[in-house]
Motif scaffolding. Sequence first.
Motif, PDB file in Angstrom:
ATOM      1  N   ASP A 172       0.833  -1.205   0.000  1.00 58.61           N
ATOM      2  CA  ASP A 172       0.000   0.000   0.000  1.00 58.61           C
ATOM      3  C   ASP A 172       0.869   1.257   0.000  1.00 58.61           C
ATOM      4  OD1 ASP A 172      -2.264  -1.584   0.056  1.00 58.61           O
ATOM      5  OD2 ASP A 172      -2.496  -1.471   2.236  1.00 58.61           O
ATOM      6  N   ALA A 173       1.953   1.217   0.767  1.00 56.07           N
ATOM      7  CA  ALA A 173       2.870   2.366   0.799  1.00 56.07           C
ATOM      8  C   ALA A 173       3.490   2.598  -0.573  1.00 56.07           C
ATOM      9  CB  ALA A 173       3.965   2.128   1.836  1.00 56.07           C
ATOM     10  N   LYS A 174       3.861   1.515  -1.233  1.00 57.18           N
ATOM     11  CA  LYS A 174       4.445   1.617  -2.572  1.00 57.18           C
ATOM     12  C   LYS A 174       3.483   2.287  -3.538  1.00 57.18           C
ATOM     13  CE  LYS A 174       6.171  -1.320  -6.355  1.00 57.18           C
ATOM     14  NZ  LYS A 174       6.445  -2.720  -6.784  1.00 57.18           N
ATOM     15  N   LYS A 175       2.231   1.856  -3.514  1.00 62.63           N
ATOM     16  CA  LYS A 175       1.231   2.437  -4.409  1.00 62.63           C
ATOM     17  C   LYS A 175       1.004   3.909  -4.099  1.00 62.63           C
ATOM     18  CE  LYS A 175      -3.527   1.985  -6.036  1.00 62.63           C
ATOM     19  NZ  LYS A 175      -3.735   3.454  -5.927  1.00 62.63           N
ATOM     20  N   MET A 176       0.905   4.248  -2.805  1.00 61.51           N
ATOM     21  CA  MET A 176       0.649   5.623  -2.407  1.00 61.51           C
ATOM     22  C   MET A 176       1.800   6.536  -2.840  1.00 61.51           C
ATOM     23  SD  MET A 176      -2.095   6.835  -0.752  1.00 61.51           S
ATOM     24  CE  MET A 176      -2.644   5.495   0.300  1.00 61.51           C
ATOM     25  N   ALA A 177       3.038   6.094  -2.605  1.00 55.26           N
ATOM     26  CA  ALA A 177       4.198   6.893  -2.994  1.00 55.26           C
ATOM     27  C   ALA A 177       4.304   6.999  -4.515  1.00 55.26           C
ATOM     28  CB  ALA A 177       5.474   6.279  -2.417  1.00 55.26           C
ATOM     29  N   LYS A 178       3.983   5.925  -5.212  1.00 53.47           N
ATOM     30  CA  LYS A 178       4.044   5.943  -6.681  1.00 53.47           C
ATOM     31  C   LYS A 178       3.042   6.931  -7.256  1.00 53.47           C
ATOM     32  CE  LYS A 178       4.375   2.819 -10.666  1.00 53.47           C
ATOM     33  NZ  LYS A 178       3.617   3.640 -11.621  1.00 53.47           N
ATOM     34  N   ASP A 179       1.873   7.040  -6.626  1.00 48.96           N
ATOM     35  CA  ASP A 179       0.890   8.024  -7.074  1.00 48.96           C
ATOM     36  C   ASP A 179       1.467   9.435  -7.022  1.00 48.96           C
ATOM     37  OD1 ASP A 179      -0.987   6.071  -7.519  1.00 48.96           O
ATOM     38  OD2 ASP A 179      -2.157   6.470  -5.702  1.00 48.96           O
ATOM     39  N   ARG A 314       9.767  16.380   2.075  1.00 47.05           N
ATOM     40  CA  ARG A 314      10.366  16.747   0.786  1.00 47.05           C
ATOM     41  C   ARG A 314      10.098  15.642  -0.235  1.00 47.05           C
ATOM     42  NH1 ARG A 314      15.798  17.595  -0.112  1.00 47.05           N
ATOM     43  NH2 ARG A 314      16.636  16.396   1.631  1.00 47.05           N
ATOM     44  N   TYR A 315      10.275  15.977  -1.488  1.00 46.63           N
ATOM     45  CA  TYR A 315      10.084  14.966  -2.530  1.00 46.63           C
ATOM     46  C   TYR A 315      11.074  13.819  -2.356  1.00 46.63           C
ATOM     47  CZ  TYR A 315       9.583  12.867  -7.176  1.00 46.63           C
ATOM     48  OH  TYR A 315       9.387  11.990  -8.202  1.00 46.63           O
ATOM     49  N   THR A 316      12.249  14.118  -1.850  1.00 49.00           N
ATOM     50  CA  THR A 316      13.230  13.058  -1.601  1.00 49.00           C
ATOM     51  C   THR A 316      12.701  12.058  -0.574  1.00 49.00           C
ATOM     52  OG1 THR A 316      14.284  14.592  -0.049  1.00 49.00           O
ATOM     53  CG2 THR A 316      15.302  14.354  -2.219  1.00 49.00           C
ATOM     54  N   ASP A 317      11.903  12.525   0.389  1.00 53.76           N
ATOM     55  CA  ASP A 317      11.300  11.609   1.364  1.00 53.76           C
ATOM     56  C   ASP A 317      10.351  10.635   0.677  1.00 53.76           C
ATOM     57  OD1 ASP A 317      12.581  12.899   3.543  1.00 53.76           O
ATOM     58  OD2 ASP A 317      11.044  14.452   3.536  1.00 53.76           O
ATOM     59  N   VAL A 318       9.620  11.132  -0.309  1.00 54.25           N
ATOM     60  CA  VAL A 318       8.712  10.270  -1.072  1.00 54.25           C
ATOM     61  C   VAL A 318       9.520   9.221  -1.842  1.00 54.25           C
ATOM     62  CG1 VAL A 318       6.929  10.189  -2.855  1.00 54.25           C
ATOM     63  CG2 VAL A 318       7.032  12.133  -1.282  1.00 54.25           C
ATOM     64  N   LEU A 319      10.611   9.648  -2.471  1.00 55.96           N
ATOM     65  CA  LEU A 319      11.459   8.709  -3.215  1.00 55.96           C
ATOM     66  C   LEU A 319      12.076   7.669  -2.284  1.00 55.96           C
ATOM     67  CD1 LEU A 319      13.256  11.169  -5.678  1.00 55.96           C
ATOM     68  CD2 LEU A 319      11.558   9.432  -6.281  1.00 55.96           C
ATOM     69  N   LEU A 320      12.492   8.082  -1.098  1.00 57.42           N
ATOM     70  CA  LEU A 320      13.060   7.137  -0.136  1.00 57.42           C
ATOM     71  C   LEU A 320      12.015   6.136   0.336  1.00 57.42           C
ATOM     72  CD1 LEU A 320      15.229   9.658   1.918  1.00 57.42           C
ATOM     73  CD2 LEU A 320      16.119   7.716   0.616  1.00 57.42           C
ATOM     74  N   THR A 321      10.817   6.617   0.613  1.00 53.72           N
ATOM     75  CA  THR A 321       9.730   5.717   1.007  1.00 53.72           C
ATOM     76  C   THR A 321       9.434   4.734  -0.116  1.00 53.72           C
ATOM     77  OG1 THR A 321       8.731   7.358   2.487  1.00 53.72           O
ATOM     78  CG2 THR A 321       7.288   5.601   1.668  1.00 53.72           C
ATOM     79  N   TYR A 322       9.355   5.250  -1.331  1.00 53.18           N
ATOM     80  CA  TYR A 322       9.062   4.396  -2.478  1.00 53.18           C
ATOM     81  C   TYR A 322      10.163   3.355  -2.676  1.00 53.18           C
ATOM     82  CZ  TYR A 322       8.021   3.006  -7.302  1.00 53.18           C
ATOM     83  OH  TYR A 322       7.736   2.287  -8.447  1.00 53.18           O
ATOM     84  N   ALA A 323      11.416   3.768  -2.557  1.00 54.74           N
ATOM     85  CA  ALA A 323      12.537   2.838  -2.725  1.00 54.74           C
ATOM     86  C   ALA A 323      12.459   1.711  -1.705  1.00 54.74           C
ATOM     87  CB  ALA A 323      13.858   3.586  -2.598  1.00 54.74           C
ATOM     88  N   GLU A 324      12.218   2.062  -0.450  1.00 57.35           N
ATOM     89  CA  GLU A 324      12.136   1.022   0.578  1.00 57.35           C
ATOM     90  C   GLU A 324      10.932   0.109   0.348  1.00 57.35           C
ATOM     91  OE1 GLU A 324      11.340   0.324   5.301  1.00 57.35           O
ATOM     92  OE2 GLU A 324      12.032   2.320   4.684  1.00 57.35           O
ATOM     93  N   ALA A 325       9.781   0.716   0.024  1.00 59.50           N
ATOM     94  CA  ALA A 325       8.573  -0.087  -0.201  1.00 59.50           C
ATOM     95  C   ALA A 325       8.756  -1.036  -1.377  1.00 59.50           C
ATOM     96  CB  ALA A 325       7.377   0.827  -0.430  1.00 59.50           C
TER      97      ALA A 325
END
Length: 460
Positions: A172-179, A314-325
């Motif tokens: 779910d985190a991956k999908k949310m960050a990808k959006d 920051r947008y970098t936080d979104v990328l980090l979350t997405y990378a981990e997810a």
Amino acid sequence: VLDQMRSAHNSNWFAALEINTEHIYPKGVYQASGDYKGITNTTHLNRCGSNFQNLYRAIMRCNTPLSRLSEASGMTDQQKKEYMAEFYFLRAFCYFNLVRTFGSIPLRTVDNMYTWDLPKSSVADVYALIEADLQYAVENCPDKARYYDTPCKLSAKALYANVLMYTGKYADAKKMAKDVIDSGAYSLVQVTSSDEFAQKVFGEGLTTSTEEVFYLKTSMTDSKTWDYLSYTAHPQYKYDGVNTVCKTGYYTHYTDLDNPVIKNWSEDDLRRDLNIAHYAFSATTYGENTCLLLKYRAPNASGSKAQIDIPLIRYTDVLLTYAEACARTNDYTNAVEALNQIKRRAYGKNPMVADPTIDYKASDYTNYDDFFYGPLLTEERYETFNEAKHWFFEERHGKWEELVQANYRVACPWPRTKPESIGQEITIAEKCHLWKIPAEEFNYNKALDEARDQNPGYAN
């Protein structure tokens, strides 16, 4: 609400979280924290108590309009939903920071806002409320933020994605960050020098940038300022030979060139000179390799008051979350590409163009541990340096104590005046994992008993 959140995310919030990391050393009021026996200094405890109180005041200021907005006669139903969604987002953010620093806490909502005596709710129940608030925010926040410091659907998704990492809902985190990523609403600011990095991403008086997802905005004209710079600045150090980081400087915490995290930081990485400056402020006591923390620079500050916006998401936080997810769901191709974008920008490259000279290779990672100790920890550690985020990241992974042992005393003594401490194992008290619930909460909330409800190690 935003004023209370600005007060909550003040100098102590950032200092207290940064000094808990494996590469930052405290002094002054925070000195005792370096012993890893928990927060013991009275002033430090009182400051953390103020953070607790200000977050709850912000929650109260969310609950009040949430309880009455449905009655508003001059608003459309759509407007009511959007405003309520903004308050739910802000309430969720406050509870997210409370539960991560204080653990189990009283849940004050619209339903019990007039109940004085309220027992603690479990961590699971706190996260359940946060998720419910953010679900409403994602569904009902405006597509575009009304102002720079109000949330929109995408900032709600960014926060929700991060929260989902704490509740283990990685898909779910991956999908949310990808959006958020796929929306194209945000992008990394391209830079070619550390000074440009400082000016275009964290600059004094900067209106906004393409990587600002949700910040607390500041302004000198109405005294909505940020005081954290005074905690990292030294009054005599001039980062460009002319300007000080802040007019007032206490340099309450610092790092050291000999710490492995700093020692292994490539000089080709622009984030290094963005974040640290070698300055031996007291070689006799602290050694010759001390470094000031430099990310935020406000030469026009008035005393400790600076117009630097507080970078909560920051947008970098979104990328980090997405990378981990992605890695958590065995998608190492997308995980590595997200980190490569962050790294390329950090090395002065176009973040969207592959560069084999610096890029990580997805084929090198087939299990999460290798990915964590390799590119994820590296990029998260250096990208969120001095943003009060790294300790949460390593604590959530259950790696904090391990990383402290591997870095804190390996080459730097603690206390600084005891060189024989280099290499010694550190005994980390249980109370280091949570902050002390302030005495006022027990004095006025009779549903709580300090002997039973205080966080481990702090009960009188």
